[in-house]
Design a protein around this motif. Structure first.
Motif, short mmCIF file in Angstrom:
data_model
loop_
_atom_site.label_atom_id
_atom_site.label_comp_id
_atom_site.label_asym_id
_atom_site.label_seq_id
_atom_site.Cartn_x
_atom_site.Cartn_y
_atom_site.Cartn_z
N LEU A 138 0.83 -1.20 0.00
CA LEU A 138 0.00 0.00 0.00
C LEU A 138 0.87 1.25 0.00
N ASP A 139 0.58 2.16 -0.93
CA ASP A 139 1.23 3.47 -0.93
C ASP A 139 0.41 4.39 -0.03
N PRO A 140 0.92 4.77 1.14
CA PRO A 140 0.11 5.57 2.07
C PRO A 140 -0.14 7.00 1.58
N VAL A 141 0.64 7.46 0.61
CA VAL A 141 0.47 8.82 0.11
C VAL A 141 -0.76 8.92 -0.78
N THR A 142 -0.90 7.97 -1.72
CA THR A 142 -2.02 8.01 -2.67
C THR A 142 -3.12 7.01 -2.34
N ASN A 143 -2.92 6.20 -1.29
CA ASN A 143 -3.89 5.17 -0.90
C ASN A 143 -4.14 4.20 -2.05
N THR A 144 -3.10 3.89 -2.81
CA THR A 144 -3.19 2.92 -3.90
C THR A 144 -2.17 1.81 -3.66
N ILE A 145 -2.34 0.72 -4.39
CA ILE A 145 -1.42 -0.40 -4.28
C ILE A 145 -0.31 -0.23 -5.30
#
Length: 768
Positions: free
Chosen positions: A579-586
């Motif tokens: 999970l990319d916590p900046v963009t909330n994407t995987i």
């Protein structure tokens, strides 16, 4: 395999008509009540397993039935050091890890390290490799690299499925079953000779329909059900005393999902919360090709196989042609419509959560492959030399359309990627293996394979008007990738030799040592969110060294097969998603993270203390670690320890604290102990109870050693009871798998993915 010894039977070559199946699960060696020979084609010719210098586990059709192995995934309980599970979201796709080498990525730019073969034809794509065994003669699992005789993408091993050939008599069977979650199952097969001893045919089919075991708390639907069916036809033409032509074709439809779910202890249910539905298309949030997709997974596949065998004196030539087409469509919700930070669970027990973003992954993919092989086997110099060799060609084309979209509770949906990827492979190979017997008990083996492989890839953005999920996550094409300095073609020319020595101490004891090289193809990180991340990864290569003993004692009442192994897999490929916590994407990243080193011991022991009783034990011991890390991993570790958390800690093979993780799905010890016994109630009726205990040591299922992705040591139990009547040619079987309903973790992507719950089934079979 030792665990199948009491069930295996002496059989001719796989290209010949199979021997008649025994009516009971015990196949005796003469009148001694001991174990019969096991014949395998692990070296592309028929041989007694006890004479083969390879690590092979073999299962007859009778043994598969007795152990409740109805699909390829069920094999994992009975093969040393084989770990397997459904891929995330996909109930039709198996992700195998054998001796630490595995793959959890289903996209076609990533190849598998455990190859699957059906009647000598390679199955390149993972999307439909969890197929049902509805007309199988036997299954062989070859452990360790098979680069010489089977070729590319078998660094971990190979699963070789041999289907039954048409018989010379009109006969068959029909079976009906019913089990937990309203699971109905039908299977049947019939042999129909058209011209006696000249033209033989067979038709087989199966059907399965079961409710989902996951209860959706948002929509009220039942998810992760199973609805599948398949039909297969086969023709055997005995054209002359020296020419046999086998033709077969099959079609399968499989609808089965592995959507993320949680275990709720309060009511012992599996639950999820996704807002997506199985009866509502995605519509305008994705490109037009994907707009009609609904929640779930469907795979449709058909194939044609031709094997023309010609006996030419002391040699046998096989012309093996295969074509397979696969279409797969699925939609999953990786975040399960939850606020990820709010989800609380203890191990796998769900506690609480709040609604959040729906993370949609939609996919349509088309895969077709053509293979042609010419194989020659035979003997020379009065039997002093055995040989097998041939030429091989593969052409594969793939088209994958996929999108990642975030649908928040409020505001506009955003798109991370919506694209079409076209990639292809063309490979040529020549191979040969020679087995020299300079003196009667000694065999010297040398083999070599040369592979010339070419791959290419193209990217194209799909029309999607949604705003992007992040500044970097922009659409891109092949030109953008090349402008980023990324090549869109790959070429590999690889030699994969094999050397072995085996010595027959006496007729019942054989020792062997071997050294084998294999390789797995390179590819691209096609799920990249932006062009510069669509990086290539190179092929991985392995040298594996084995030593073992194949032995039988007490007039075939005890069989002990042991294999020790050690290998270094260079440029180990590993798919990682986090999970990319900046963009909330995987973020998806596949890379040659490091070299993987592993060594261990495998054992298969079978005992028949009295006639009718079969006790088996198979076990695996292994210890793996990463070494010679990719420089990018060292840099990632440094950034993580320097406090740069985003996408550096708990990502790839770097742990949340900045250390290098342990390899995934490599338990230090795993074991299956089982037994079955045939009670003869009278001359025609028998009762056969069976039981198996599978134990697996604790291991990681998260690549980064995320604490939520560790599975503790656990045990699973299977039981069965079969009543058989030889007079009626019928049987009634009650069975259960994972009988104590144990819940374990099999994978990790944002949340843990769990195994299937326990199942029971009643089956009635009639032979005719």
């Amino acid at each position: 395999m030792s665990s199948t010894a009491a069930l295996a039977q002496t059989a001719p070559d796989a290209s010949q008509a199979p021997a008649a199946a025994p009516e009971t699960p015990q196949a005796d060696a003469g009148d001694t009540g001991g174990m019969a020979d096991i014949v395998v084609t692990a070296q592309r010719r028929s041989e007694n397993l006890q004479k083969v210098p390879l690590a092979v586990s073999a299962f007859t059709a009778q043994e598969l039935d007795l152990r409740q192995v109805s699909r390829t995934l069920d094999l994992i309980a009975y093969v040393p050091n084989l770990i397997g599970h459904n891929n995330t979201a996909l109930g039709t796709a198996n992700a195998y890890t054998l001796r630490g080498l595995g793959n959890t990525e289903s996209i076609a730019t990533f190849d598998v390290p455990v190859g699957t073969y059906v009647d000598d034809v390679y199955l390149s794509r993972q999307g439909a490799n969890n197929f049902s065994f509805f007309d199988v003669e036997r299954v062989e699992v070859l452990r360790g690299p098979q680069g010489t005789l089977f070729g590319r993408n078998t660094t971990g091993g190979a699963i070789n499925v041999v289907m039954k050939k048409p018989g010379e008599e009109f006969k068959g069977f029909a079976e009906a079953g019913y089990g937990r979650y309203n699971r109905a199952q039908l299977r049947g097969s019939v042999d129909i000779p058209i011209i006696a001893e000249k033209l033989l045919t067979k038709v087989s089919a199966y059907f399965t329909d079961g409710d989902g075991y996951v209860y959706n708390q948002t929509t009220g639907q039942r998810l992760n059900g199973d609805r599948s069916w398949g039909v297969r036809g086969a023709i055997r033409g005995l054209l002359s005393d020296s020419v046999t032509w086998d033709l077969s074709s099959d079609y399968t439809y499989a609808n089965g999902s592995n959507l993320v779910n949680f275990y709720r202890d309060s009511d012992k249910k599996r639950i999820d919360f996704t807002k997506l539905r199985t009866d509502k298309p995605l519509g305008g949030i994705v490109s037009p090709d994907l707009a009609d997709n609904t929640l779930g997974n469907t795979a449709r596949s058909y194939s044609f196989i031709s094997n023309l065998q010609v006996e030419a004196g002391a040699a046998t030539i096989n012309f093996i042609t295969g074509y397979r087409h696969l279409y797969q469509e699925y939609v999953t919700d990786s975040a399960d419509s939850r606020n990820i930070a709010s989800v609380l669970y203890n191990d796998y027990d769900y506690i609480s959560s709040n609604p959040g973003t729906t993370t949609v992954l939609a996919n349509d993919s088309y895969h077709q492959q053509f293979t042609q092989e010419i194989k020659i086997t035979g003997k020379a110099f009065g039997g002093v030399l055995d040989y097998v060799g041939g030429f091989y060609y593969l052409n594969e084309k793939n088209r994958t359309i996929f999108a990642n979209v975030n649908v928040p509770l409020t505001g506009s949906p955003t798109v991370t990627q919506d694209r079409t990827v076209n990639n292809g492979t063309e490979a040529y190979a020549g191979y040969a293996q020679f087995d020299l017997h300079p003196i009667k008990p000694l065999t010297l083996t040398a083999g070599i394979r040369y592979t010339d492989e070419f791959k290419d890839i193209q990217f194209a953005p799909n029309p999607n008007s949604l705003p992007r999920s992040g500044a970097n996550n922009q659409p891109f094409s092949t030109i953008d990738v090349t402008n980023a300095g990324i090549p869109v073609t790959q070429r590999a020319r690889v030699w994969t030799p094999r050397f072995a020595i085996n010595y027959q101490i006496d007729p019942d004891v054989m020792l062997f040592v071997s050294a084998t090289k294999g390789f797995k193809s390179g590819g691209w990180n096609a799920r990249a969110n932006y062009a510069a991340l669509a990086v290539p990864f190179t092929r991985e290569t392995i040298w594996s060294y084995e030593a073992g003993i194949r032995s039988e004692f007490f007039n075939r009442h005890l069989r002990v097969n042991l294999t020790g192994f050690s290998y270094v897999d260079r440029d180990f490929q590993l798919p990682a998603g986090y999970l990319d916590p900046v963009t909330n994407t995987i973020l998806y990243l596949t890379r040659n993270f490091a070299d993987l080193k592993n060594y261990g011991l495998e054992g298969e022991i079978n005992v028949v203390p009295v006639k009718g009783l079969n006790i088996y034990w198979s076990f695996g011991i292994q210890k793996a670690r990463y070494e010679n890390l990719n420089p990018a991993v060292y840099a990632q570790v440094a950034r993580c320890k320097a406090g740069i958390i985003a996408n550096n800690c708990n990502a790839g093979i770097v742990t949340p604290t900045g250390e290098v993780a342990e390899p995934v799905r490599v338990p230090r010890f795993s074991s299956t102990l089982g037994a079955n016994y045939t009670f003869h109630l009278n001359d025609t009726v028998s009762l056969v109870p069976s039981a198996a205990w599978e134990y697996t040591d604790g291991s990681w299922v998260a690549t980064s050693a995320d604490p939520r992705g560790y599975q503790n040591a656990h045990s699973l139990f299977n039981f069965g009871l079969s009543l058989r009547s030889s007079a009626l040619k019928a049987s009634l079987t009650a069975e259960c798998t994972n009988c104590l309903d144990k819940t374990i973790k099999t994978s990790f992507l944002i949340y843990p993915y769990l195994n299937e719950p326990g199942r029971w089934m009643l089956r009635l079979r009639k032979d005719f």
